[in-house]
Scaffold this motif. Structure first.
Motif, short mmCIF file in Angstrom:
data_model
loop_
_atom_site.label_atom_id
_atom_site.label_comp_id
_atom_site.label_asym_id
_atom_site.label_seq_id
_atom_site.Cartn_x
_atom_site.Cartn_y
_atom_site.Cartn_z
N SER A 231 0.81 -1.22 0.00
CA SER A 231 0.00 0.00 0.00
C SER A 231 0.84 1.27 0.00
N GLY A 232 2.05 1.20 0.54
CA GLY A 232 2.91 2.38 0.54
C GLY A 232 3.60 2.63 -0.78
N LEU A 233 3.57 1.64 -1.67
CA LEU A 233 4.24 1.76 -2.97
C LEU A 233 3.27 1.97 -4.12
N THR A 234 2.11 1.35 -4.03
CA THR A 234 1.14 1.43 -5.13
C THR A 234 -0.24 1.10 -4.62
N ASN A 235 -1.25 1.62 -5.30
CA ASN A 235 -2.63 1.30 -4.95
C ASN A 235 -3.11 0.02 -5.62
N PHE B 294 1.38 0.58 -12.76
CA PHE B 294 2.41 0.07 -11.82
C PHE B 294 3.53 -0.63 -12.58
N LEU B 295 3.18 -1.49 -13.51
CA LEU B 295 4.19 -2.23 -14.26
C LEU B 295 5.02 -1.31 -15.14
N ALA B 296 4.37 -0.31 -15.74
CA ALA B 296 5.06 0.61 -16.65
C ALA B 296 6.04 1.52 -15.92
N SER B 297 5.85 1.70 -14.64
CA SER B 297 6.70 2.61 -13.86
C SER B 297 7.74 1.85 -13.03
N ASP B 298 8.20 0.72 -13.56
CA ASP B 298 9.22 -0.10 -12.89
C ASP B 298 8.76 -0.56 -11.51
N GLY B 299 7.46 -0.84 -11.42
CA GLY B 299 6.90 -1.25 -10.13
C GLY B 299 7.53 -2.50 -9.56
N ARG C 8 10.77 -1.68 -7.96
CA ARG C 8 10.58 -0.92 -6.72
C ARG C 8 10.15 -1.84 -5.58
N VAL C 9 9.30 -2.80 -5.88
CA VAL C 9 8.89 -3.76 -4.85
C VAL C 9 10.07 -4.61 -4.42
N ARG C 10 10.86 -5.05 -5.38
CA ARG C 10 12.02 -5.87 -5.05
C ARG C 10 12.99 -5.11 -4.14
N ALA C 11 13.22 -3.85 -4.46
CA ALA C 11 14.13 -3.04 -3.64
C ALA C 11 13.57 -2.85 -2.23
N ALA C 12 12.27 -2.60 -2.12
CA ALA C 12 11.65 -2.40 -0.81
C ALA C 12 11.66 -3.69 0.00
N LEU C 13 11.46 -4.80 -0.67
CA LEU C 13 11.48 -6.09 0.01
C LEU C 13 12.87 -6.39 0.54
N THR C 14 13.88 -6.11 -0.27
CA THR C 14 15.27 -6.32 0.16
C THR C 14 15.63 -5.42 1.33
N ALA D 48 6.41 -9.03 -17.75
CA ALA D 48 6.42 -8.79 -16.30
C ALA D 48 6.46 -10.11 -15.54
N GLY D 49 5.69 -11.08 -16.01
CA GLY D 49 5.64 -12.36 -15.32
C GLY D 49 4.58 -13.27 -15.90
N TYR D 50 4.27 -14.31 -15.13
CA TYR D 50 3.40 -15.38 -15.61
C TYR D 50 2.36 -15.74 -14.56
N ALA D 51 1.26 -16.32 -15.02
CA ALA D 51 0.19 -16.75 -14.12
C ALA D 51 -0.57 -17.91 -14.76
N ILE D 52 -1.38 -18.57 -13.94
CA ILE D 52 -2.28 -19.61 -14.45
C ILE D 52 -3.56 -18.94 -14.94
N SER D 53 -4.03 -19.38 -16.09
CA SER D 53 -5.30 -18.89 -16.62
C SER D 53 -6.19 -20.08 -16.96
N ASN D 54 -7.47 -19.96 -16.65
CA ASN D 54 -8.47 -20.93 -17.12
C ASN D 54 -9.27 -20.23 -18.21
N ASP D 55 -8.99 -20.58 -19.45
CA ASP D 55 -9.69 -19.99 -20.59
C ASP D 55 -11.01 -20.74 -20.78
N VAL D 56 -11.96 -20.49 -19.89
CA VAL D 56 -13.25 -21.17 -19.94
C VAL D 56 -13.93 -20.84 -21.27
#
Length: 283
Positions: free
Chosen positions: A27-31, A37-42, A45-51, A151-159
């Motif tokens: 919540s302190g980094l993005t809504n 978020f992805l376009a602004s190197d989100g 930024r999360v990785r740096a904050a987590l570290t 950005a990354g990957y996810a599971i999708s169910n293409d019903v």
């Protein structure tokens, strides 16, 4: 990292899981976890904050898990992208990707209930690898450039509703864009966590009975090629989702196998990307 969104539908808040599975609020980094978020190197930024250890921990107990990406500008789908799936449906192996679009409003959380449309007798399942775009891709010069736009990957169910898709119209969209027809998640797994995207096992079961058991190594057109190819015809924007096709084992290709009915449960998994599970109910 694994990014996720939790909370009531329409009120999801962003979070991240570290390598030990601990959850932290963003919540302190993005809504939201969305295209902006992805376009602004989100992700960086999360990785740096987590570290740095500055993110507050959050208890996910009892919270609904939403789709890991806020509503995308578009969901682009690729059909018949596994030889065994083309064979089981009686279709020729395509020489070029078969592309269609899916209404972005179909996207729901990985454990949300899926609505069987009114009048449906052929609602079907499809486990798929979803690719989330992290940087604008237009007119890429070569498939090798695609990795820098993921950005990354996810599971999708293409019903899919097969009668609407194949019998009522020549346009697949009618059978693909029914409400709730694209569960996504549970996580957006960042690209750096996936060592080889073309070597992931995909599985799906209906009421506990195995239906699909494939591997992304058997894609006709791999992820990099698909992103390059699509970028020649449309702009892929941050937050857009690409459903990359399904292996064999759908009801359409299994004569005598019943389509989905109210009360059925479908469970999907992809190596490293988690598990999702839906119960189907009548609209």
């Amino acid at each position: 990292m694994k990014l996720l969104r939790v909370g009531s539908a329409g009120e999801e808040v962003p979070a991240v899981l570290d390598e030990d599975g601990r959850a932290f609020a963003l919540s302190g980094l993005t809504n939201d976890i969305d295209g902006a978020f992805l376009a602004s190197d989100g992700i960086d930024r999360v990785r740096a904050a987590l570290t740095a250890g500055v993110l507050p921990p959050v208890d996910l107990t009892g919270l609904r898990v939403g789709a890991p990406v806020g509503r995308p500008g578009k969901i682009v789908c690729v059909g018949l992208n596994y030889c065994d799936h083309a064979e089981e449906t009686g279709a020729a192996v395509p020489e070029l990707p078969v592309v269609f679009m899916k209404d972005p409003s179909t996207m729901i959380g990985p454990y949300d209930r899926v609505l069987i449309p009114r009048g449906s007798v052929k609602t079907d399942w499809e486990v798929e690898l979803a690719v989330v775009i992290g940087r604008k891709a237009r007119y890429l010069g070569h498939p090798d450039e695609a990795a820098g736009h993921i950005a990354g990957y996810a599971i999708s169910n293409d019903v899919s509703e097969r009668e609407f898709q194949l019998e009522f119209s020549t346009q697949w969209d009618l059978g693909k864009s029914c409400e709730t027809f694209n569960p996504l998640g549970p996580w957006l797994v960042t690209a750096d966590e996936v060592d080889d995207v073309q070597s992931l096992g995909l599985r799906l079961a209906v009421n506990g009975d195995a239906r699909q058991n494939g591997n992304t190594k058997n894609m006709i057109f791999d992820v990099a090629y698909l992103i390059w190819y699509l970028s020649q015809y449309m702009v892929l924007n941050p937050g857009d989702v690409i459903n990359t096709g399904t292996p064999a084992g759908v009801a359409l290709g299994l004569p005598g196998t019943p389509y989905l009915r109210a009360g059925d449960t479908v469970e999907l998994s992809i190596d490293g990307l988690g598990v999702q599970r839906q119960t189907f109910i009548n609209a």
